[in-house]
Design an enzyme around this catalytic site. Structure first.
Site, short mmCIF file in Angstrom:
data_model
loop_
_atom_site.label_atom_id
_atom_site.label_comp_id
_atom_site.label_asym_id
_atom_site.label_seq_id
_atom_site.Cartn_x
_atom_site.Cartn_y
_atom_site.Cartn_z
N HIS A 205 -3.44 -5.59 0.93
CA HIS A 205 -2.76 -5.88 2.19
C HIS A 205 -2.75 -7.38 2.50
O HIS A 205 -3.71 -7.91 3.07
CB HIS A 205 -3.47 -5.17 3.34
CG HIS A 205 -3.27 -3.69 3.37
ND1 HIS A 205 -2.27 -3.10 4.11
CD2 HIS A 205 -3.94 -2.69 2.76
CE1 HIS A 205 -2.33 -1.78 3.95
NE2 HIS A 205 -3.34 -1.50 3.13
N GLU B 109 -1.01 -8.85 4.78
CA GLU B 109 -0.92 -9.05 6.24
C GLU B 109 -2.29 -8.99 6.90
O GLU B 109 -2.46 -9.51 8.01
CB GLU B 109 0.04 -8.01 6.85
CG GLU B 109 -0.51 -6.62 7.07
CD GLU B 109 -0.61 -5.77 5.81
OE1 GLU B 109 -0.97 -4.59 5.93
OE2 GLU B 109 -0.33 -6.29 4.70
N CYS C 122 0.84 -1.19 0.00
CA CYS C 122 0.00 0.00 0.00
C CYS C 122 0.89 1.26 0.00
O CYS C 122 1.53 1.55 -0.99
CB CYS C 122 -0.98 -0.04 1.18
SG CYS C 122 -2.36 1.12 1.02
#
EC number: 6.3.5.3
Length: 232
Positions: free
Chosen positions: A203, A205, A86
């Site tokens: 994302h 994660e 990002c």
């Protein structure tokens, strides 16, 4: 595999990455403040999401001048792995480590959603755990995630197979309907020519624990660990 997670003023996804690499995968991980200039000993440098320096001027425009980015550049030039997620992707383009730029979303609005992505390559350390053409789901959260590059650069990216992830429909169709921000060629993530630097707006994660609704992102980190073990 040793991870170094870069922290700028305004970063807010650094702890999320640490939760995955250290908490879920039990890999040595250290947080590296933006004033540091040494990444010696790390295998993977992670530039996380957030709003580095408040996104003043442009997203990532100030972060590129931080001392730590010189260390990131040296790490990449030595063949070390670097991933920007990002805001981290934006920093990598501003620093010239990846081509193109991230500009305002097509609808000029911040987009926070879960989107489908098609995996375009599986021959890199980042993506060994995926299948060619597999459709995965990852969260996005950005206002300036529209990937832009001039036609010549786009042609080079396609010719060199540097596009790693594309936005798509859940059935894998790549078109404007499956594109949440207007990115050219539906580009969601790309790498440099050597494949050791990866930038992506989604994302991974945030999709690494089933309790949060999905674990497709965890496989990216698992791919890295598996690649390191294969070398050993």
């Amino acid at each position: 595999m040793k991870f170094a997670v870069i922290v700028f003023p305004g970063s807010n996804c650094d702890r999320d990455v640490v939760t995955v690499t250290r908490g879920l995968l039990d890999q040595p991980t250290r947080l590296v403040w933006h004033t540091e200039d040494d990444l010696d000993g790390c295998d993977v440098a992670v530039i996380p999401g957030g709003f580095s320096y408040g996104d003043y001027l442009r997203c990532g425009a100030i972060a590129r001048f931080s001392p730590v980015m010189q260390a990131v550049r040296r790490h990449a030039e030595r063949g070390g792995l670097v991933i920007g997620i990002c805001n981290g992707f934006q920093v990598l383009t501003e620093a010239g480590l990846l081509p193109g730029a991230l500009v305002r979303n097509r609808d000029l609005q911040f987009v926070c959603d879960r989107v489908a992505l098609k995996v375009e390559r599986t021959d890199l350390p980042w993506v060994h755990s995926y299948r060619p053409g597999e459709v995965i789901t990852l969260p996005i959260a950005h206002g300036e995630g529209c990937y832009y590059a001039e036609e010549a650069t786009l042609a080079e990216l396609e010719e060199n197979r540097q596009v790693v992830f594309r936005y798509c429909r859940p059935d894998g169709t790549i078109d404007a309907v499956g594109n949440p921000n207007g990115s050219l060629h539906n580009i969601a993530g790309l790498c440099n020519r050597h494949g050791n630097v990866l930038g992506m707006m989604p994302h991974p994660e945030r999709a690494s624990d089933p309790i949060l609704g999905g674990s497709d992102g965890r496989r990216l980190f698992e791919s890295l660990v598996a690649s390191a073990l294969a070398v050993v």
